[in-house]
Design an enzyme around this catalytic site. Structure first.
Site, PDB file in Angstrom:
ATOM      1  CE1 TYR A   1       1.537 -12.443  25.270  1.00 22.95           C
ATOM      2  CE2 TYR A   1       2.300 -14.567  26.057  1.00 22.95           C
ATOM      3  CZ  TYR A   1       2.573 -13.282  25.635  1.00 22.95           C
ATOM      4  OH  TYR A   1       3.870 -12.842  25.590  1.00 22.95           O
TER       5      TYR A   1
ATOM      6  N   PRO B   1       0.817  -1.220   0.000  1.00 21.60           N
ATOM      7  CG  PRO B   1      -0.936  -1.618   1.499  1.00 21.60           C
ATOM      8  CD  PRO B   1       0.388  -2.171   1.030  1.00 21.60           C
TER       9      PRO B   1
END
Lengths: 584, 584
Positions: A405, A375
């Site tokens: 986690y 981009p």
């Protein structure tokens, strides 16, 4: 208050007040939010009296702003044709600024509830841009094309070594029973992904990467071959070394006369390796090389892969480096992301901005296994915003980390933190890409118009440098010649010396003259850069040329001006110098 | 107009108007500059009428700003103790915004004349922060700690395999004549760097990396060992796999009771490898582990290295992952970057914020070969801003790419584009780090005050959770215990069940309760996270705990509030629930 269409694209007098007004609103929101965070919890943190005063901050920011405004390269100028820095639309700058204030970290949605979601949205956009199914593929942003390419080859390398690892392990070898070793070592990618599924089904997903690593080392044949073309970006050298490839395992395939990968040469290398049962980690094709803007014949590479599968039952991982050219595919897309017929694409512009063979390459892109698309190049988003797009999200499993986690997913999509090369990543970049996609549009009428204009400009410049010498040109001047019609928006100019002389450094001399003009008047001078091109197969060696990287659609008057400036600098005769001095 | 000292640090009512005013100025500069770029060169580029109108941009930005202000995690809140997101000083946000508008790319100063220079300046700052000589060392920014750690080990791996490669090549083997193989394979780093010089002196710098690659593969012993402690970040798994290490080549050393690397265990592993002539790529120590905030005994590791050099003439590359803890070294630095005597450091705060052994680790940091330190953690800079600091800039040569057009240097410093893992990098990040360093200061009175306050808060919380049960606590409640005094600003709380019961998931239950409060009132609730700790050597296994990451200095009243909230949630008896409900 809405303003004319287009008035909200790039900065200009028509949106200056509105930009400031929007900024005032979003900064107000931020201060309100920050105040709520701090006030609600009791006394403020003690930051001491050692921090700067406001006056100190003001001096510092004035110094920075002043230096930037005085010394920055004028990349928004139509005469800036050097580095591939895009102009940034106001919505994109505002979105970056807005999100940055909240400092989201897209490593996990816990640290970025809004922007992680936006990144999944733009990931879907990028899937559609390259032609993948968002429900099966997966994309994420990265710090740039380097990281995206590293990650792609990391995935390819781990996929490549997986089947042999599965065959080595008594607990899993039944999964590949009956597959001959020469096929196994180059098992087609979809077959390897089915193995990933099977391993996961047996509850051994964590073993996937481990198995790969062990086999990679144990084999006498190394990690396998990485096949690149000579037009590939300089970063591929870094990539191969970083990932532990032998220098001898990187095979550079030559170029054809259009600076595209030499398909017959590629075919010979691939067949030889498959027949000898030597692993191929990946074939890398380039869609928009940064040196030449050339687009490899992806259709041909895909046909080669399919033919190999039929003939050998074996094939290769195909990665496409479309860091520079990926967004140009929008030239060929309708509002739903489907390919327009070529007639419509060609008709959309009188300048036939995309060649049929480039259109064919865009059409074949969805058949690659992964694509790098930045981009922060064609997407008109500020740095840092690279991107990696996977055809099949299952591939991400082979590089997945173990961190429990960060294991959350989003609608079946892999979690960013565990499945990307990088960790902390700025959520602001996702917001910027989101704003760019929403306001410009990933179709022929949006990015297609912006980038198609750049391609048309480059091809118009090409035609001007294939014309006969303009009247008055002297034989003692340098002659600028464009020897090939560009695939995308980069033009290279050869510099021929009078009377066919060789040697010396005519490109260097020319650049020196242009740089002297730039130094004297940066805002009104022409910026180009030097480039070293690999010559096509047969010719051999390299050639030093001028490179024009066209990041904006130029008005015909400006094209004239560019041509005249270059010819004046190249002319090197008394009247040209006088003319040049008069102009500056 | 200058305001009180400290008023220019974090956003607040006292600087809201000034922030807006500075923003107006810098955006004005940008619009003026952009106008000059575009106007001076003739007619503007044709962007068509397909771009967005201003109204469309306004709606989009309002939507984004609204979502961010409503849904962002309130990390500036004193009650936000979950992810390690720092609050961002206004000078830092403004500098990022300001530079971003000019979209500089620090891959080369040609695309970033101002910010490349700023990055060299902050590189020098980072050298001084970790204790290196800026004239000999070198630092650059990266997308984060992941990339910096990858690059460090890439350098270490290539350095490690260089001596054997030099010995293998008939043209260079005289350089290592007389060095026994077992020494050569683990030649001390300075000796390897002298080889780099010698190769360069013979005009074969480009061969350095190639030689390394060939030998790495050719050897029967693989790339060598990577020695990590069990407190190392989850990204090290990724790193080892990315760089092509065998899973078996990564050796995880256990921890001592302070969650620091177990030195006797490390010594045994190192001696064994050196004695057997097996290559050690690197020993990685951690300064501020992300799980525990623990600081390895660097002094001990350095002593081990020195002892090995005396005893074996061989040693190892020492990389320190100080991504999280690096900026805390400022606690011990005077205004010139010199270490303050420990008495002064301890006296600077009544809470003795830094333990003597942590001070010793900071003092030993300059003896490591490279250090990862992230401005986007302790540096209070928004993402993305990681950093890698090298003790000796010559080390960068072993990963240098070949790209000729990025070869420029700055006062003898390596060029960024050719000597870093990444390519395009946002110059805005360099401007932000520069603004942070200039306004906060890399010394005890600047960052030392900010981060020392965080450490003092974490240690105060620790003391509160080692106290006897508060009156009224019931035996059926969960009991929160801090079992070790934190080295830096992270606290872990064990959750003990009544009557010494085991099993179940008390941490999960507690987190669930706290998350329910957060969901109901995000701005006024306590945010903590779960964590899995490796138990110290001997105890074995892992333990699930609550983690409090303290990114701000908390007022004693807030510390009280945090303790009470946690104990109420843990209490789980009728009166505690009633009390909790009343508060919410």
């Amino acid at each position: 208050m809405t303003g004319a269409p287009g008035a909200g694209l790039f900065p200009g007098p028509g949106n200056r007040a509105a930009f400031m007004e929007m900024l005032r609103e979003l900064v107000g929101d931020y201060y309100d939010w920050h105040g709520s965070c701090v006030d609600a919890a009791g006394p403020p943190a003690d930051v001491g009296d050692s921090g700067p005063g406001i006056g100190e901050v003001r001096s510092l920011i004035r110094e920075l702003s002043g230096r930037l405004a005085r010394e920055s390269t004028p990349w928004p100028s139509p005469l800036y044709l050097a580095h591939m820095t895009p102009d940034t639309p106001i919505a994109v700058s505002l979105a970056y600024l807005c999100a940055m204030l909240y400092n989201p970290n897209n490593v996990t949605s816990e640290a970025s509830p809004v922007t992680t979601r936006l990144e999944h949205e733009v990931g879907d956009d990028l899937c559609r841009l390259v032609g993948y199914h968002p429900d099966r593929g997966w994309a994420h942003l990265s710090s740039g094309g380097h990281a995206a390419n590293y990650e792609a080859i990391w995935i390819a390398r781990n996929l490549r070594s997986l089947p042999a690892a599965v065959a080595d392990d008594p607990r899993t070898r039944d999964l590949v029973a009956g597959i001959p070793p020469a096929r196994l070592v180059n098992l087609p990618v979809d077959g390897v992904l089915d193995l990933v599924d099977a391993l996961t089904g047996r509850g051994v997903p964590a073993r996937v990467g481990r198995l790969s690593g062990e086999t990679r080392r144990r084999g006498t044949q190394g990690a396998g071959k990485l096949l690149l073309a000579a037009n590939a970006h300089y970063a591929w050298d870094k990539c191969a070394d970083l990932l532990g490839f032998d220098p001898g395992d990187v095979e550079v395939v030559g170029l054809d006369r259009d600076h595209r990968i030499d398909l017959p040469a590629l075919r010979r290398r691939v067949c030889d390796l498959l027949e000898r049962g030597r692993p191929i980690v990946a074939v890398v094709a380039t869609l928009g090389s940064t040196g030449e803007g050339s687009v490899d014949d992806l259709r041909g590479v895909v046909r080669l892969r399919d033919w190999c599968e039929r003939r050998y039952g074996a094939s290769f991982y195909l990665h496409v480096d479309a860091a520079f050219g990926g967004y140009c595919r929008a030239v060929c897309l309708d509002g739903d992301g489907a390919m327009l017929p070529y007639e419509d694409v060609a008709a959309a512009s009188s300048s036939a901005r995309v060649k049929p063979e480039v259109y064919e390459a865009f059409r074949a892109l969805p058949l690659a296994d992964s694509v790098t698309v930045d981009p922060h190049k064609g997407g008109h988003v500020p740095y840092p915003a690279g991107g990696l797009v996977l055809r099949d999200r299952r591939a991400a499993a082979v590089i997945a980390g173990r961190s429990a986690y960060f294991a959350q997913e989003w609608d079946g999509r892999p979690a960013f933190g565990t499945h990307t090369l990088e960790g902390a990543r700025p959520g602001a970049a996702a917001a910027a890409v989101w704003a760019a996609h929403r306001t410009i549009g990933l179709h022929a009428g949006g990015y297609g118009r912006l980038l198609g204009g750049c391609i048309a400009t480059a091809r118009r410049l090409h035609r001007r440098f294939t014309e006969a010498d303009p009247p008055g040109a002297r034989s003692q001047g340098l002659r600028l010649v464009s020897s090939y019609d560009p695939d995308l928006n980069i033009l290279n100019l050869s510099v021929a010396q009078p009377g066919g002389r060789t040697g010396g450094d005519p490109v260097g001399r020319l650049l020196e003259r242009l740089r002297a003009e730039v130094a004297a008047a940066p805002m009104t001078s022409l910026w180009v850069s030097g480039n070293t091109l690999a010559r096509p197969e047969g010719a051999g060696g390299t050639e030093r040329v001028l490179r024009l990287c066209v990041m904006k659609h130029l008005d015909p008057v400006v094209v004239d001006h560019v041509c005249r400036t270059l010819r004046l600098a190249a002319g090197d005769h008394p009247s040209a110098v006088a003319d040049r001095n008069a102009r500056v």
